[in-house]
Design a protein around this motif. Structure first.
Motif, short mmCIF file in Angstrom:
data_model
loop_
_atom_site.label_atom_id
_atom_site.label_comp_id
_atom_site.label_asym_id
_atom_site.label_seq_id
_atom_site.Cartn_x
_atom_site.Cartn_y
_atom_site.Cartn_z
N SER A 1 0.87 -1.17 0.00
CA SER A 1 0.00 0.00 0.00
C SER A 1 0.91 1.23 0.00
O SER A 1 2.11 1.11 0.22
N PRO A 2 0.36 2.40 -0.27
CA PRO A 2 1.20 3.61 -0.40
C PRO A 2 2.14 3.84 0.78
O PRO A 2 3.20 4.41 0.62
N ASP A 3 1.77 3.40 1.97
CA ASP A 3 2.65 3.68 3.10
C ASP A 3 3.64 2.54 3.36
O ASP A 3 4.28 2.50 4.42
N GLY A 4 3.76 1.62 2.44
CA GLY A 4 4.75 0.57 2.59
C GLY A 4 4.30 -0.63 3.41
O GLY A 4 5.11 -1.47 3.76
N SER A 5 3.01 -0.71 3.73
CA SER A 5 2.52 -1.88 4.47
C SER A 5 2.10 -2.97 3.51
O SER A 5 1.76 -2.72 2.36
N LEU A 6 2.13 -4.20 3.99
CA LEU A 6 1.55 -5.32 3.26
C LEU A 6 0.31 -5.71 4.06
O LEU A 6 0.37 -6.42 5.04
N TYR A 7 -0.81 -5.19 3.64
CA TYR A 7 -2.02 -5.35 4.43
C TYR A 7 -2.40 -6.81 4.65
O TYR A 7 -2.85 -7.19 5.72
N GLN A 8 -2.23 -7.66 3.62
CA GLN A 8 -2.61 -9.05 3.79
C GLN A 8 -1.83 -9.67 4.95
O GLN A 8 -2.37 -10.49 5.69
N VAL A 9 -0.57 -9.29 5.06
CA VAL A 9 0.23 -9.81 6.17
C VAL A 9 -0.31 -9.26 7.49
O VAL A 9 -0.43 -9.99 8.47
N ASP A 10 -0.63 -7.98 7.49
CA ASP A 10 -1.18 -7.39 8.72
C ASP A 10 -2.47 -8.10 9.12
O ASP A 10 -2.70 -8.38 10.30
N TYR A 11 -3.31 -8.43 8.17
CA TYR A 11 -4.57 -9.10 8.50
C TYR A 11 -4.32 -10.50 9.03
O TYR A 11 -5.07 -11.01 9.85
N ALA A 12 -3.28 -11.13 8.53
CA ALA A 12 -2.96 -12.47 9.01
C ALA A 12 -2.70 -12.43 10.52
O ALA A 12 -2.97 -13.40 11.23
N PHE A 13 -2.20 -11.31 11.00
CA PHE A 13 -2.02 -11.17 12.45
C PHE A 13 -3.34 -11.29 13.19
O PHE A 13 -3.39 -11.71 14.35
N GLY A 14 -4.40 -10.89 12.49
CA GLY A 14 -5.73 -11.01 13.10
C GLY A 14 -6.04 -12.46 13.46
O GLY A 14 -6.68 -12.73 14.47
N ALA A 15 -5.60 -13.37 12.60
CA ALA A 15 -5.84 -14.79 12.86
C ALA A 15 -5.05 -15.22 14.10
O ALA A 15 -5.52 -16.02 14.91
N VAL A 16 -3.84 -14.67 14.25
CA VAL A 16 -3.03 -15.00 15.43
C VAL A 16 -3.73 -14.49 16.68
O VAL A 16 -3.81 -15.17 17.70
N LYS A 17 -4.26 -13.31 16.58
CA LYS A 17 -4.87 -12.65 17.73
C LYS A 17 -6.08 -13.41 18.24
O LYS A 17 -6.51 -13.22 19.37
N LYS A 18 -6.66 -14.26 17.40
CA LYS A 18 -7.85 -15.02 17.81
C LYS A 18 -7.49 -16.32 18.49
O LYS A 18 -8.37 -17.00 19.02
N GLY A 19 -6.22 -16.69 18.43
CA GLY A 19 -5.85 -18.02 18.94
C GLY A 19 -5.80 -18.09 20.45
O GLY A 19 -5.79 -17.06 21.14
N TRP A 20 -5.75 -19.32 20.99
CA TRP A 20 -5.61 -19.50 22.44
C TRP A 20 -4.25 -18.95 22.87
O TRP A 20 -3.26 -19.08 22.17
N THR A 21 -4.23 -18.36 24.03
CA THR A 21 -3.01 -17.71 24.51
C THR A 21 -1.88 -18.71 24.71
O THR A 21 -2.09 -19.79 25.28
N THR A 22 -0.74 -18.35 24.22
CA THR A 22 0.47 -19.18 24.33
C THR A 22 1.59 -18.25 24.73
O THR A 22 1.67 -17.13 24.22
#
Lengths: 242, 242, 242, 242, 242, 242, 242
Positions: free
Chosen positions: F18-39
């Motif tokens: 994206s224009p600011d140098g982010s890879l949004y798809q990668v950022d969204y993948a973090f959302g999947a991590v955030k939903k997981g059981w705490t480790t």
């Protein structure tokens, strides 16, 4: 602009599910089946009968040379409704597999297994990009040793065994007729008569079936073979319709 | 903006069905056929005749060197209407297959089987991504042993046997003429006359066919061969039109 | 926003038909041909002449080293109008095939067959995804034994024989001139004069052709060979224009 | 929203023509060339000179170690304007092909043929999907035996011979200067002076060329070789500018 | 909705040019570089120094085990700013190539050539579909025999030699500091001090560099080798900052 | 319609910046991590402890047979948060590489190198089309000879060493607890207690950890091995929580 | 037009995450599972029971020949809910892998490992372009030596062990029934009764299960084998339902 799922783009590419779990492209492929000439199958203890209508859609159409019932192996035959070009591909595939099966296993392929092989091809064309589903449904009829079998394969790759089933333009009316009149203990001749009556039901008012406008395939539990009818046979059966 | 299916994107990619089970891309390919020069075929007990018009679309166009009727094998020939560039590809394919068939099986390929091979190629181009359908319809004419055969192959990959059929710009008027005047027992000469009259019907008012603006292919049940006409033959037949 | 087919997306990808059976991408490729320097060909009983203009579009452009007429084989040559980069690819292909043909068959390739080979490449680029059509039209001129031949290949993959034809920016005016003045029995010298006059017609008012702003290729029925003109020849011919 | 072709999507994918026959992606690639440092070439009877400016865009930029003129073979060199990363790929390709040509044919590659090879790569990147055009134009300079040659290759894959040509940011002003002052019979030293004056014209007011901000390549018809200038040579020439 | 080029879709796919000749995807990749920890390099007659900050972004981050300066070969090292995951891939590639070069040529790879190899990979990822550019810039430092070299590689595939350069979050302030204080004749120790001061400039007010929050790589013209600093060395240098 | 970058399409395909140098798809993948059981993982001088909660999300869920801590090699183990299906693929890959490393090098793989290998796979899935990033973060714990190591790998392919780190649903609260209570000199038993307390913090009010709702992995600097806890051990530790 | 994430295009392609970390295509695939005939599994100390309903959706449907419980190996069996065509592909894959495992390792595959293999295939179809997820969930039941195991595999590729679980149309009501009545120490007969009662709960009011409308698979901890029930067995069990 419609706001329903179809308008939202879920139905435009093969490999995607819509929110309710449907594969729209596969559902639309059924539309191609629904446009085809009516074809039906009847399985009884005596065997299986497949009957398919042929419509003289143009005065100079050479109906005699159009084939609608196909021999796959000595003991299996089929017909289809939908895109004839797609159907030919699957029939070729079925014939090749039936032959190879004999070569490898030294015995005829079972009707269910052959049907599964065809259906697996159809399934693959619903799951991968770059291809569209097959717009055709096949009726596979045959004898396993002495046991008659009748299967329907759908554009989705699902296959289902039936006692009797009609597909194509007239599927609703023909199926209704079959449901009223089907008996599992009909002999082969009565099965043929039932099949022809069901086809007759879906003809335009005043139009009678003729030996040229119908094709028959007959699988006999006694002989274990599937064969196609001759012109004279059809003529004889049609006369018996009254 | 129109809200019909065409505007909804169903017709923009080859590999998808529209909600009613149509393959729009294939339907549109018929539009290319409809733009082609009129071509027709007539099958009788005596043989098969193929006739194709050639239009002098530009004053300096070298009509004599344009080929519209093609020999595929000794016993089979064809013509087409639609995208000539697409047609050439399929004719090359047909010739190669006919030759290979002789080599492998030591006998001529049947007209129906050759037609099926061509049609299977067309079918493949309607089911897979990355390619478009062939925008051409072929008329395949030939003799199987002594039996005349005439087939039409469509952009969809479907093929159909006909007693007589016309395709291209003038298909409607030519077909109407054929339906009125066709008889299955015409001899070859009368078939040629009928074909030329049907082509004449679709010429502009006042424009007569000439040996340069028509090409003929004749398959004889007697000889079992397909040949192309000479300039003198065409001249002679055209004179007989009156 | 325009509502015509072009705005509906039919013209944005190569592999699709529009509702009326056109392949817009191919049609647009003609636009690239239409922008090219005028090139024309004239075939008579004596042979074939190809003439192409070269425009000094920039003062320091080294026109002498720009090649517009190409030798493909001893007996075949060509020119083109459109994207020069695309044209070079097809000329390389033609040369390779002509040479291989001699090697395999021990005889020169026929002009029609070579033209078909080039055209089949063009056709493939109109039917498959991932590539665009060739934006160039070629004029192929040559002698088959003693018979002069002249063909035009189009971006669509279609090829057509002509007695005379002009392509590029000035195609309309040059073709009109040719139609008025063409005679099939012109000898080679008169053919060259006719060609140059037709090119002169499309120059800007007041600008005369010079040996640097035109290239000529001449195929002689007598010798059976295609050769390029020299500076002196062109000078001599141009003087005869008056 | 603008309604022009650019807004209609014709310019977003490489492999498509717009309605007027342009390949917009290729046209845009020229924009990358237009942003590059000015580079120019001058061909006279004595040889060819290539001169390229180098801008000190940052105080700590190590200009000495930036290469803008490249040796391809003993007798050929080049420079470029546009995306340097794209230029390197093509220069590698040129070097490899020049070397292989010597190996296979035991003689140096001609300047025109080498230019064509580079240009064919560029053409391929304008016709196929999945890649973008090269955003760089090369000036190829060399001697064929004793004949000086100078070519420009464009992002489109077209290549053109020039007597003198300037590309990059200052192409307009430099070309204007060259058109006024070019003479085909300049000796090598005067060619170098002309080149440097043309480069000087495009510098910011008050900024003079220095041996660090310009690179020179000189191909001599006498020696048949292409070589790069030394710091001292450039210093000497620049002093002569006055 | 904004009407600028970014909103027109030119920046959404890697392989396309925007109307002004930019490759937006490559430009955006610079944004990833701009977010990285500040890294800088300084080249003098004595050698090259690379210094990179490490930020304790989380209290429990194990800074000691984060590597920011990498040895590529005995005589070459590097650091980067941007996506660390992308940087690792290129560093692996550099190491493999440096090693293979020694094996094949029996001598160390030159710093410029190694930099070109890395940059060519980056270039390929800007020209082909299906991949995105590398979002990382590398500083490559090394000694060619006895000559110090320092290069910056960019996401575009361009590479540039520098006397000193800073990249990452603090590039502007660090570069400004370097421009004011850089002298080509600094010895190695003074180069290190300069590097650390430039890094100190970009720390938050009140935060001092520590041996844990900075990494150093030092290439010495005398020894011809590149090595990483030890904790004690960094401690010692930092004390000298005052 | 929102006008931000997300609505502009930058986040819909994996391979674009994206224009600011982010890879949004990668950022969204973090959302999947955030939903997981705490480790979480804790590294001290004595070793490394990994602890993962297991939630009884359904009454008949067979928690005992769900594995959340995995042995990769004798000396390395891991856990993850995010898409379990993605995590399995990477754990298989890690196990295979650890084994092959022993086979080839006759020594155990280092924790950092193994982590890099896993991370390089993740990186590849962020740079190429046709795949999506891995929606999982792994905590890798192990002993290199006698030195404890703890790494986090992210969907981006970046990997980072930590003294202690928590991921998943409760990452914020657990990390806060760890930051307050972590000491690098805790022995293994106290590390386990700390881990369990941190997990307890993120349970719903009133819900206590049980031996069934937590899994532990322990790497000991003394033994150099990573092992999984038994039911009794967990019971014993949980009782000590008080 | 809805502005939620679904309308923003995140759910139309398989390989992308939506901003909250969901993979919508996978979530939609669950919709296909939800439409399937109810299938359930119960694991106790005595073994595992799988029960699946079969609905007579059409009067002439040949229910007896529809298979809903499948033997994978001597010790493992399964059923599914969702797209039957997708399920067949995975069952074939499971059978092949179970057999190969015996061949390579000379012992039966563990239930968990087989489930993982199937799940890894499903995972791959969620991460790569050009394919859609499998729209089917499988219940895998078997005995590892003497230990009963029951797993659910989901379209996402995740797999989970259960004591009891129901999937398909009636999953909610059946699961509720199971949660109320499940006991881990039920013997096999009582497990079957429980399974049938749970299926009965989801039948339409007034409709009783018959031996034709249900299929059973039974894995016994004692025998270590999985077998399918006979018509008589089912009849007998159904009578016991009362």
């Amino acid at each position: 602009m419609a706001l329903g799922p179809a308008a939202m783009g879920y139905d435009r590419a093969i490999t995607i599910f819509s929110p309710d779990g449907s594969l729209y492209q596969v559902d639309y492929a059924f539309g191609a089946v629904k446009k085809g000439w009516t074809t039906l199958g009847i399985k009884t203890n005596s065997g299986v009968v497949i009957a398919s209508e042929k419509k003289k859609e143009s005065r100079l159409l050479d109906l005699d040379n159009i084939e609608k019932v196909f021999i796959i192996d000595d003991h299996i035959g089929c017909s289809f409704a939908g895109l004839a070009s797609d159907g030919r591909i699957l029939i070729d595939y079925a014939r090749t597999n039936a032959l190879q099966h004999r070569l490898v296993y030294d015995e005829p392929i079972s009707v269910a297994y052959l049907t599964k092989l065809i259906s697996d091809v159809k399934q693959a064309y619903t799951q991968h990009g770059g291809v569209r589903p097959f717009g055709v449904a096949l009726l596979i009829a045959g004898i396993d040793k002495t046991v008659p079998k009748l299967y329907l394969t759908e554009p989705s790759g699902q296959f289902t065994p039936y006692q009797a089933i009609a597909i194509g333009q007239g599927d609703a009316a023909a199926t209704e007729y079959l449901e009223k009149n089907y008996k599992p203990d009909l002999n082969l001749e009565d099965s043929v008569i039932l099949a022809l009556r069901a086809l007759q039901v879906v003809q335009k008012p005043g139009e009678k079936l003729t030996p040229n406008t119908v094709e028959l395939g007959i699988a006999s539990a006694d002989t274990g073979t599937f064969r196609k009818s001759s012109f004279e046979e059809r003529q004889s059966y049609i006369q018996k319709l009254g």
